[in-house]
Design an enzyme around this catalytic site. Structure first.
Site: not given
Ligand SMILES: Cc1ncc(COP(=O)(O)O)c(C=O)c1O
Length: 413
Positions: A130, A207, A210, A233, A371
């Protein structure tokens, strides 16, 4: 093809009733919510925990001697304890509360990496990430002269293990890898990745945005150095998140931001920073949101993450099977180990058009690059349509998705 009924359908019906937002109609049809990877819905218990706090307990935390401030502090710090327990961290000092995964990763980039890296060093990520796990590292590379290197993925959207192992060289200062890809649903073998990286002395950030909502996460079992995730999430409020970090690393890192609450003593000559984890929590936090996140964890633990993972695996397989039956579908992301997400293209229909047609039928999916533009580039496409499930979805939702896609084909056919 015949489709055997899922065994866990009944439990899902009960869980679904806990989510007030899912009880409504959208555009004249009962809502089918298949966009949990972007933001998951909140059960009534989370909504009520936040409302009760606002109604009865609201005050600033950590500073007050009065009763409301004590109550707010107890509830806020109680949520930290729940988070520690949920991911099996060794100590509450390792749980830094942030605004989300994005802030958690930026914190590590600026406080851990930036002081440690320079020209000749590498930061290793993967092609699946992401933007939140790409851009913070690009910033550090610009600031320090370090180099960003990217481990490739294959045509199914899986990491190529041998290539990844070969990229774990002595000059890698940090490896940052997603637990589950938000664009493709690929579950990365993070335990093995951490173990290989450890053998080469490379710290690892996972990270987990998900990962946490869909499976048991045990940071001590994973043996990772950092694990980042978002409250919204995992059925909690927006604007909440967590950075798990090993205590010895947090101890060695300078503060990320300066301000109130992260200090013990301030004079114009010097400042003594607060103990962990408060050294990394400057300013008034999202108190009500964190309390809501604590309630979300209570809710998830009452069901049990293994049960959620089993149910979702079954439902995900069913979704993939049903989508595969459609004429003109191209599934994007077909890894052998997947969670929650299926990306796809249908005929030549633009994904935004498809998303709009589905919305008219009460079916909410996400469209675009999610993203994760480099993932789209890897597959030679601008974007996909993405259906993502949570434990409150069921077989009927998948039927409605498929029906809506058939209708879209008729409209564009
Ligand atoms: C794999 C992953 N990393 C990071 C993020 C960023 O999360 P946040 O916007 O809640 O900071 C997301 C959000 O879609 C994501 O799916």
């Amino acid at each position: 093809m015949s489709h055997a009924p899922l065994t866990a359908t009944e439990s899902s019906a009960n869980w679904r009733n806990d989510f007030p937002i899912l009880q409504q109609s959208v555009n004249g049809q009962p809502l089918v919510y298949l966009d949990s990877a972007a933001s998951a819905q909140q059960p009534a218990s989370v909504i009520e925990a936040v409302a009760r706090y606002q109604r009865e307990d609201h005050a600033n935390v950590h500073r007050g001697v009065h009763t409301l401030s004590h109550r707010a502090t107890d509830a806020y710090e109680g949520a930290r304890d729940k988070i520690r327990d949920f991911i099996n961290a060794a100590s509450r000092t390792e749980i830094v509360l942030t605004s989300g995964t994005t802030e958690s990763i930026n914190l590590v980039a600026q406080s851990f990496c930036r002081p440690r890296v320079g020209p000749g060093d590498k930061i290793l990520i993967t092609h699946l990430e992401h933007h939140a796990n790409i851009v913070p590292w690009q910033l550090v590379c610009e600031q320090t002269g370090a180099e960003l290197v990217v481990a490739p993925i294959d045509d199914r959207g899986q990491l190529e293990p041998d290539t990844l192992w070969s990229m774990m060289t002595d000059d890698v200062a940090l490896l940052a890898v997603g637990h589950v890809s938000n664009a493709l649903g690929t579950i990365n073998p993070v335990k093995e990745i951490v173990s290989r990286a450890k053998q080469r002395g490379i710290p690892v950030l996972i990270d987990g945005a998900q990962g946490v909502p869909h499976m048991t996460v045990d940071v001590r079992d994973l043996d990772c150095d950092f694990y980042a995730f978002s409250g919204h999430k995992m059925f909690g409020p927006t604007g909440t998140g967590v950075l798990y970090a090993r205590e010895d690393l947090l101890d060695s890192m300078p503060p990320y931001q300066g301000g109130g609450d992260m200090i013990l003593e301030v004079s114009f000559e010097s400042t003594i920073y607060n103990e962990l984890p408060y050294k990394f929590e400057a300013g008034t936090p999202n108190i009500s949101g964190v309390i809501g996140l604590g309630a979300a964890i209570d809710y998830l633990q009452a069901i049990g993450m293994p049960r959620i993972a089993d149910y979702e695996r079954e439902l995900h397989d069913h979704m993939v099977e049903r989508l595969s039956d459609l004429d003109g579908i191209r599934l994007v992301g077909t890894a052998s180990s997947k969670a929650s997400v299926q990306s796809f293209l249908l005929d030549n229909i633009h994904s935004h058009d498809l998303g709009t047609i589905l919305d008219h039928q009460g079916v909410a999916i996400r469209t675009g690059h999610h993203c994760a533009m480099p993932v789209m580039t890897r597959f030679g496409i601008a974007g996909t349509s993405r259906a993502s499930i949570a434990f409150y979805n069921n077989v009927d939702d998948i039927d409605r998705l498929v029906k809506a896609l058939v209708k879209a084909k008729q409209i564009f056919g």
